[in-house]
Design an enzyme around this catalytic site. Sequence first.
Site, PDB file in Angstrom:
ATOM      1  CE  LYS A 126      39.662  38.257  34.636  1.00 55.61           C
ATOM      2  NZ  LYS A 126      40.597  37.102  34.711  1.00 55.61           N
ATOM      3  CE  LYS A 305      33.137  42.119  40.600  1.00 60.12           C
ATOM      4  NZ  LYS A 305      33.347  41.349  41.846  1.00 60.12           N
TER       5      LYS A 305
END
Length: 691
Positions: A126, A305
């Site tokens: 991230k 995800k």
Amino acid sequence: MPDIALPETEASAAAELATLASEIARHNALYHTDDAPEISDAAYDALIRRNTAIEAAFPHLIRADSPSISVGAAPAAHLAKVAHARAMMSLDNAFSDEDVVEFVARVRRFLKLPEDEPVALTAEPKIDGLSCSLRYEGGALVQALTRGDGQVGEDVTANVRTIADIPQSLPDGAPDIFEVRGEVYMAKADFADLNARLLAEAETTGKEARQFANPRNAAAGSLRQKDAAVTASRPLRFLAHGWGEAKTVPGETQAEVVAAIRDWNIPVANAFTRVETADAALDVYRSIEAARADLPFDIDGVVYKVDRLDWQARLGAVAKAPRWAIAHKFPAERAETVLERIDIQVGRTGKLTPVARLKPITVGGVVVTNATLHNADEIARLNVWPGDRVVLQRAGDVIPQIVENMSRDDTRGPWPFPNACPECGSDAVREEGEVDIRCTGGLICPAQRIERLRHFVSRAALDIEGLGLKQIEDFFHEGLVHAPADIFRLTEEQLLARKKDGRVWAANLLKAIDNKRRPDPARFLFGLGIRHVGNVTARDLVKAFGSVQRIADVATRASLDDEARAELIAVEGVGPVVAEALVDFFAEAHNREAWGDLLSEVTPPDYVSNVRESPVSGKTIVFTGSLETLSRDEAKAQAESLGARVSGSVSSKTDLVVAGPGAGSKAKKAAELGIKVIDEAEWSAIVSAAR
């Protein structure tokens, strides 16, 4: 994930949610709009985490300005505002291995997957940068937008064209329309070089040196320049992690589409990988965390995800975040500093909130000067006094939060929490069953009146552009505005008396005010600041009754009429606490007077549904039995998207029952009442026909 201590009462929960919404909105503006954050990402995450925990425990108190609904902050004024073709959403956070395991379990439950079916995930770092969406049409880069508030971003196309990582065109075969989404960032080494260059330039010119606090600030400030030449002089880079609007998608999984984006010569993270299990995802997390210090860019966690795009489509989103993705954040940090003083702030509901003013300390590149102390009980628990050395934690309940007092002295009594309002001198008391201490001054308290006015014009309520806290305070103290209706009676003469050369400013402000004379009814209701009426509850009420005036009429009658009170309580998400708050509000003569005065200036329209028209629009549906292809959550989401209301019980007001195998008493009661009952296949046909 460690347990979060929740407020003991609904009143204290509502008050804390108001404080959190205000504080998080301030930090959003500092971070997204001003590029000048006061707290670290971990500190911000903890504020969000606290807010989420309270909303989960008290869902009917969710506010219109809730951080769980809003994303980012309003775009900067000097950049053109452009609506995103597809909203740029934020992500929910995980803080422990258990959170990640539960995320996968939620996906499995929602999709109603068998236990032995793998849920493949993608995992990637991230990046701590500035979110950006690159729109390609016919293969050419035509537009670049920052995330902004998620719905509207800033046009930074000219600046983005100067970033070498970003191609001006896509190769043949790319979709005709495709939005690549990712992060604009500055590498650690480049950041150090930039600060050194700025310092050298300052020494040469004799001007004051500007130094960026961290790479994220440097990237954001560089991308959002008025002059693209300045951006071109800064070493910005880009990493893609997803996409927005697309005419076609080059793959059936997240991994396949990301691979296609990489093939278009758009950078993606080297550590991007696909895994089959939660345990494998956690292994990737630990590997990336171990390599964190050696990475060329700053990261603050790992994003997972769901890999299958058809599953992503079914999972959909809740408020601002998709159900199919989550950010696993790295652990928080602690630091010691000195508590210099304790200030008391008074909110719009009269709550007295203690704020710790700290000796400034830099933690993770961010200077922290303030921390919440919650309430008098928290001060007593910590036994803190000004002058004590305290430990700050930048993740946990509310951050920055004092978690330990290094100077604790149990022989002294607790710090004397005031028993009078510091703003108006009225008694400050703790109501029975509540943890908070409140000013009893009500509308005679200037702090409460100012905060209520500020709430009324806030972005989550009427959102009157150009009318912020400073203007509200000035107008109030100068006697121009005492109640919401007064805002709509401001004149050019009054404004020019304050700012004689401000004719353009006055015209713009009056135009912005005039544009809100037909406000969204739910925002209007929320803006009144009725206790326990958050944004979701306000919208539920407006949807149920059709207009704000009908809500007022029913609430007014409910003080004497049990049937009217029952009508309020029957609205899904309302319940007796909210109903009581509505009754109390409209029982006060000064509130009814302010209501009538306000409606003489504004006309909130009746509620208009924007859901798809379908045979079940406006009807009440009950799902019962074991649904075989849908989870109960997915079925409810489908029904609501078709304009239907989902109820948990069958009554004479039920219009349709969807019964799976094992349907028992509810199906029987539906038959007795003559209510239509269909099976899951028939329900799927209704959903498909409405698409």
